[in-house]
Motif scaffolding. Structure first.
Motif, PDB file in Angstrom:
ATOM      1  N   TRP A   1       0.834  -1.200   0.000  1.00  0.00           N
ATOM      2  CA  TRP A   1       0.000   0.000   0.000  1.00  0.00           C
ATOM      3  C   TRP A   1       0.871   1.253   0.000  1.00  0.00           C
ATOM      4  O   TRP A   1       0.637   2.191  -0.746  1.00  0.00           O
ATOM      5  CB  TRP A   1      -0.909   0.013   1.231  1.00  0.00           C
ATOM      6  CG  TRP A   1      -2.045  -0.944   1.166  1.00  0.00           C
ATOM      7  CD1 TRP A   1      -2.140  -2.151   1.789  1.00  0.00           C
ATOM      8  CD2 TRP A   1      -3.256  -0.788   0.413  1.00  0.00           C
ATOM      9  NE1 TRP A   1      -3.320  -2.765   1.501  1.00  0.00           N
ATOM     10  CE2 TRP A   1      -4.037  -1.949   0.654  1.00  0.00           C
ATOM     11  CE3 TRP A   1      -3.756   0.198  -0.421  1.00  0.00           C
ATOM     12  CZ2 TRP A   1      -5.293  -2.127   0.076  1.00  0.00           C
ATOM     13  CZ3 TRP A   1      -5.019   0.021  -0.991  1.00  0.00           C
ATOM     14  CH2 TRP A   1      -5.767  -1.142  -0.748  1.00  0.00           C
ATOM     15  N   VAL A   2       1.860   1.272   0.886  1.00  0.00           N
ATOM     16  CA  VAL A   2       2.733   2.445   1.015  1.00  0.00           C
ATOM     17  C   VAL A   2       4.182   1.962   1.002  1.00  0.00           C
ATOM     18  O   VAL A   2       4.758   1.669   2.053  1.00  0.00           O
ATOM     19  CB  VAL A   2       2.442   3.224   2.310  1.00  0.00           C
ATOM     20  CG1 VAL A   2       3.283   4.499   2.359  1.00  0.00           C
ATOM     21  CG2 VAL A   2       0.956   3.559   2.432  1.00  0.00           C
ATOM     22  N   PRO A   3       4.800   1.901  -0.147  1.00  0.00           N
ATOM     23  CA  PRO A   3       6.180   1.389  -0.210  1.00  0.00           C
ATOM     24  C   PRO A   3       7.200   2.350   0.400  1.00  0.00           C
ATOM     25  O   PRO A   3       8.287   1.927   0.788  1.00  0.00           O
ATOM     26  CB  PRO A   3       6.421   1.204  -1.704  1.00  0.00           C
ATOM     27  CG  PRO A   3       5.415   2.060  -2.372  1.00  0.00           C
ATOM     28  CD  PRO A   3       4.229   2.128  -1.472  1.00  0.00           C
ATOM     29  N   GLU A   4       6.869   3.655   0.489  1.00  0.00           N
ATOM     30  CA  GLU A   4       7.730   4.671   1.100  1.00  0.00           C
ATOM     31  C   GLU A   4       9.094   4.786   0.430  1.00  0.00           C
ATOM     32  O   GLU A   4      10.075   5.171   1.049  1.00  0.00           O
ATOM     33  CB  GLU A   4       7.913   4.403   2.598  1.00  0.00           C
ATOM     34  CG  GLU A   4       6.611   4.515   3.385  1.00  0.00           C
ATOM     35  CD  GLU A   4       6.831   4.354   4.872  1.00  0.00           C
ATOM     36  OE1 GLU A   4       7.916   3.867   5.273  1.00  0.00           O
ATOM     37  OE2 GLU A   4       5.929   4.713   5.644  1.00  0.00           O
ATOM     38  N   LYS A   5       9.163   4.432  -0.805  1.00  0.00           N
ATOM     39  CA  LYS A   5      10.384   4.629  -1.584  1.00  0.00           C
ATOM     40  C   LYS A   5      10.000   4.703  -3.057  1.00  0.00           C
ATOM     41  O   LYS A   5       8.968   4.172  -3.490  1.00  0.00           O
ATOM     42  CB  LYS A   5      11.390   3.492  -1.359  1.00  0.00           C
ATOM     43  CG  LYS A   5      10.873   2.117  -1.736  1.00  0.00           C
ATOM     44  CD  LYS A   5      11.911   1.033  -1.440  1.00  0.00           C
ATOM     45  CE  LYS A   5      11.381  -0.340  -1.794  1.00  0.00           C
ATOM     46  NZ  LYS A   5      12.383  -1.404  -1.500  1.00  0.00           N
ATOM     47  N   ALA A   6      10.827   5.391  -3.820  1.00  0.00           N
ATOM     48  CA  ALA A   6      10.529   5.570  -5.242  1.00  0.00           C
ATOM     49  C   ALA A   6      10.689   4.256  -6.013  1.00  0.00           C
ATOM     50  O   ALA A   6      11.555   3.447  -5.696  1.00  0.00           O
ATOM     51  CB  ALA A   6      11.446   6.634  -5.830  1.00  0.00           C
ATOM     52  N   HIS A   7       9.831   4.062  -6.993  1.00  0.00           N
ATOM     53  CA  HIS A   7       9.959   2.923  -7.883  1.00  0.00           C
ATOM     54  C   HIS A   7       9.674   3.394  -9.301  1.00  0.00           C
ATOM     55  O   HIS A   7       9.102   4.470  -9.511  1.00  0.00           O
ATOM     56  CB  HIS A   7       9.013   1.785  -7.489  1.00  0.00           C
ATOM     57  CG  HIS A   7       7.616   2.248  -7.215  1.00  0.00           C
ATOM     58  ND1 HIS A   7       7.157   2.506  -5.957  1.00  0.00           N
ATOM     59  CD2 HIS A   7       6.585   2.524  -8.051  1.00  0.00           C
ATOM     60  CE1 HIS A   7       5.900   2.906  -6.005  1.00  0.00           C
ATOM     61  NE2 HIS A   7       5.531   2.929  -7.267  1.00  0.00           N
ATOM     62  N   VAL A   8      10.088   2.627 -10.280  1.00  0.00           N
ATOM     63  CA  VAL A   8       9.951   3.040 -11.675  1.00  0.00           C
ATOM     64  C   VAL A   8       9.209   1.983 -12.469  1.00  0.00           C
ATOM     65  O   VAL A   8       9.122   0.810 -12.078  1.00  0.00           O
ATOM     66  CB  VAL A   8      11.332   3.302 -12.319  1.00  0.00           C
ATOM     67  CG1 VAL A   8      12.067   4.404 -11.572  1.00  0.00           C
ATOM     68  CG2 VAL A   8      12.171   2.029 -12.334  1.00  0.00           C
ATOM     69  N   GLY A   9       8.658   2.436 -13.593  1.00  0.00           N
ATOM     70  CA  GLY A   9       7.979   1.528 -14.501  1.00  0.00           C
ATOM     71  C   GLY A   9       8.297   1.904 -15.939  1.00  0.00           C
ATOM     72  O   GLY A   9       8.537   3.080 -16.241  1.00  0.00           O
ATOM     73  N   ALA A  10       8.320   0.918 -16.822  1.00  0.00           N
ATOM     74  CA  ALA A  10       8.634   1.158 -18.232  1.00  0.00           C
ATOM     75  C   ALA A  10       7.340   1.282 -19.029  1.00  0.00           C
ATOM     76  O   ALA A  10       6.414   0.469 -18.879  1.00  0.00           O
ATOM     77  CB  ALA A  10       9.485   0.022 -18.780  1.00  0.00           C
ATOM     78  N   PHE A  11       7.280   2.308 -19.899  1.00  0.00           N
ATOM     79  CA  PHE A  11       6.068   2.576 -20.678  1.00  0.00           C
ATOM     80  C   PHE A  11       6.424   2.889 -22.126  1.00  0.00           C
ATOM     81  O   PHE A  11       7.555   3.252 -22.454  1.00  0.00           O
ATOM     82  CB  PHE A  11       5.291   3.750 -20.076  1.00  0.00           C
ATOM     83  CG  PHE A  11       4.678   3.443 -18.744  1.00  0.00           C
ATOM     84  CD1 PHE A  11       3.348   3.091 -18.639  1.00  0.00           C
ATOM     85  CD2 PHE A  11       5.444   3.494 -17.587  1.00  0.00           C
ATOM     86  CE1 PHE A  11       2.779   2.791 -17.415  1.00  0.00           C
ATOM     87  CE2 PHE A  11       4.887   3.204 -16.351  1.00  0.00           C
ATOM     88  CZ  PHE A  11       3.556   2.840 -16.259  1.00  0.00           C
ATOM     89  N   THR A  12       5.407   2.742 -22.997  1.00  0.00           N
ATOM     90  CA  THR A  12       5.541   3.057 -24.414  1.00  0.00           C
ATOM     91  C   THR A  12       4.468   4.070 -24.794  1.00  0.00           C
ATOM     92  O   THR A  12       3.319   3.975 -24.323  1.00  0.00           O
ATOM     93  CB  THR A  12       5.375   1.798 -25.281  1.00  0.00           C
ATOM     94  OG1 THR A  12       6.356   0.827 -24.891  1.00  0.00           O
ATOM     95  CG2 THR A  12       5.549   2.131 -26.756  1.00  0.00           C
ATOM     96  N   VAL A  13       4.836   5.021 -25.643  1.00  0.00           N
ATOM     97  CA  VAL A  13       3.884   6.049 -26.073  1.00  0.00           C
ATOM     98  C   VAL A  13       2.951   5.468 -27.137  1.00  0.00           C
ATOM     99  O   VAL A  13       3.404   4.978 -28.183  1.00  0.00           O
ATOM    100  CB  VAL A  13       4.624   7.284 -26.643  1.00  0.00           C
ATOM    101  CG1 VAL A  13       3.615   8.330 -27.123  1.00  0.00           C
ATOM    102  CG2 VAL A  13       5.553   7.867 -25.603  1.00  0.00           C
ATOM    103  N   ASP A  14       1.626   5.543 -26.854  1.00  0.00           N
ATOM    104  CA  ASP A  14       0.625   5.082 -27.824  1.00  0.00           C
ATOM    105  C   ASP A  14       0.230   6.209 -28.779  1.00  0.00           C
ATOM    106  O   ASP A  14       0.067   5.996 -29.977  1.00  0.00           O
ATOM    107  CB  ASP A  14      -0.620   4.571 -27.101  1.00  0.00           C
ATOM    108  CG  ASP A  14      -0.305   3.389 -26.204  1.00  0.00           C
ATOM    109  OD1 ASP A  14       0.575   2.578 -26.570  1.00  0.00           O
ATOM    110  OD2 ASP A  14      -0.929   3.286 -25.130  1.00  0.00           O
TER     111      ASP A  14
END
Length: 271
Positions: free
Chosen positions: A46-59
């Motif tokens: 619920w609250v990881p309390e740290k930054a995380h990243v995700g990979a995305f593609t532009v549609d």
């Protein structure tokens, strides 16, 4: 799409792991790979309390908002809204907004879509600059968002005093409060000039205190620049720190009026 430009109470300086991000000047192309950063919930926390990243593609890339889709199971979840969307060069191309949140904790397992929408910022350079400049209240001596008055007075003994009058919420000026006083015989009244500006780049005119520099000419013809110290206060010029001094002027320089014959009284010179 809506964007808010907020100012930190204090500049984010010297904080480990915090660095500035360059704004992209072009919209991301369709098919471009982007990285979203956030502090929101994940698939298991619920609250990881740290930054995380995700990979995305532009549609697609509309006039104000690019549509993106997470690679694999990456998704923008609750709490990630407002986070940065970066291109391959690490430049800011958008601010994350809405998402289907497929796979995020608390979302029904039947929702598998990982598409999201972000706000473009590559074309907002002029608006950002205008908003920053508009937010600076000129001659705000105590950083309360209202313009105040700084006055300078030459006393009979040729000493020079600085005072300020602060404005209240009704737009009325308060009593003048005495501040720094230059000893008698130190500065030539007729050669003084009060110059205002944000000299340390913090966009807070009230806390350079007074965010003003005095260009004064001494009795020997040398020109000095004095800058108020950056400590909160309610009186003008407490105290003045010496910033720069030129060499004394040659004796053959232009005739100068004696400070003793300079008129006595108040003046206000905002430049």
């Amino acid at each position: 799409m809506f964007l808010v430009l907020a100012r930190l109470a204090e500049p984010a300086k010297g904080v480990a792991g915090v660095a500035g991000v360059k704004r992209a000047v072009a919209a991301p192309a369709v098919g471009a790979a982007l990285t979203a950063v956030g502090f929101g919930r994940t698939k298991t926390e619920w609250v990881p309390e740290k930054a995380h990243v995700g990979a995305f593609t532009v549609d697609s890339s509309a006039a104000t908002s690019p549509a993106i889709t997470g690679k694999g199971t990456d998704a923008i979840c609750k709490g990630d809204t407002g986070g940065p969307l970066l291109n391959a060069a690490g430049e800011l191309v958008g601010v994350n907004s809405r998402s289907w949140q497929g796979g995020c904790l608390g979302v029904p397992t039947t929702e598998t879509r990982t598409g999201a929408v972000s706000s473009r910022i590559d074309d907002l350079g002029a608006w950002i600059q205008e908003t920053i400049l508009r937010s600076i209240v000129q001659r705000d001596l105590n950083d309360d968002g209202r313009s105040d008055v700084a006055m300078v007075y030459r006393h009979a003994d040729t000493s020079i005093g600085f005072s300020s009058s602060l404005t209240n919420a009704s737009g009325e000026f308060g009593e003048f409060t005495a501040g720094y006083k230059v000893p008698a015989g130190s500065w030539d009244w007729s050669s003084m000039k009060l110059v205002t500006g944000d000299f340390n780049g913090d966009r807070r005119p009230g806390t350079d205190e007074v965010t003003a520099r005095l260009v004064a000419e001494g009795v020997d013809g040398a020109r000095d620049i004095h800058t108020p110290t950056a400590v909160p206060r309610a009186a003008a010029g407490l105290p003045l720190a010496h910033s720069y001094a030129s060499a004394p002027r040659p004796s053959l320089s232009r005739p100068r009026r004696s400070a003793a014959r300079a008129p006595q009284g108040w003046f206000q010179r905002w430049r």
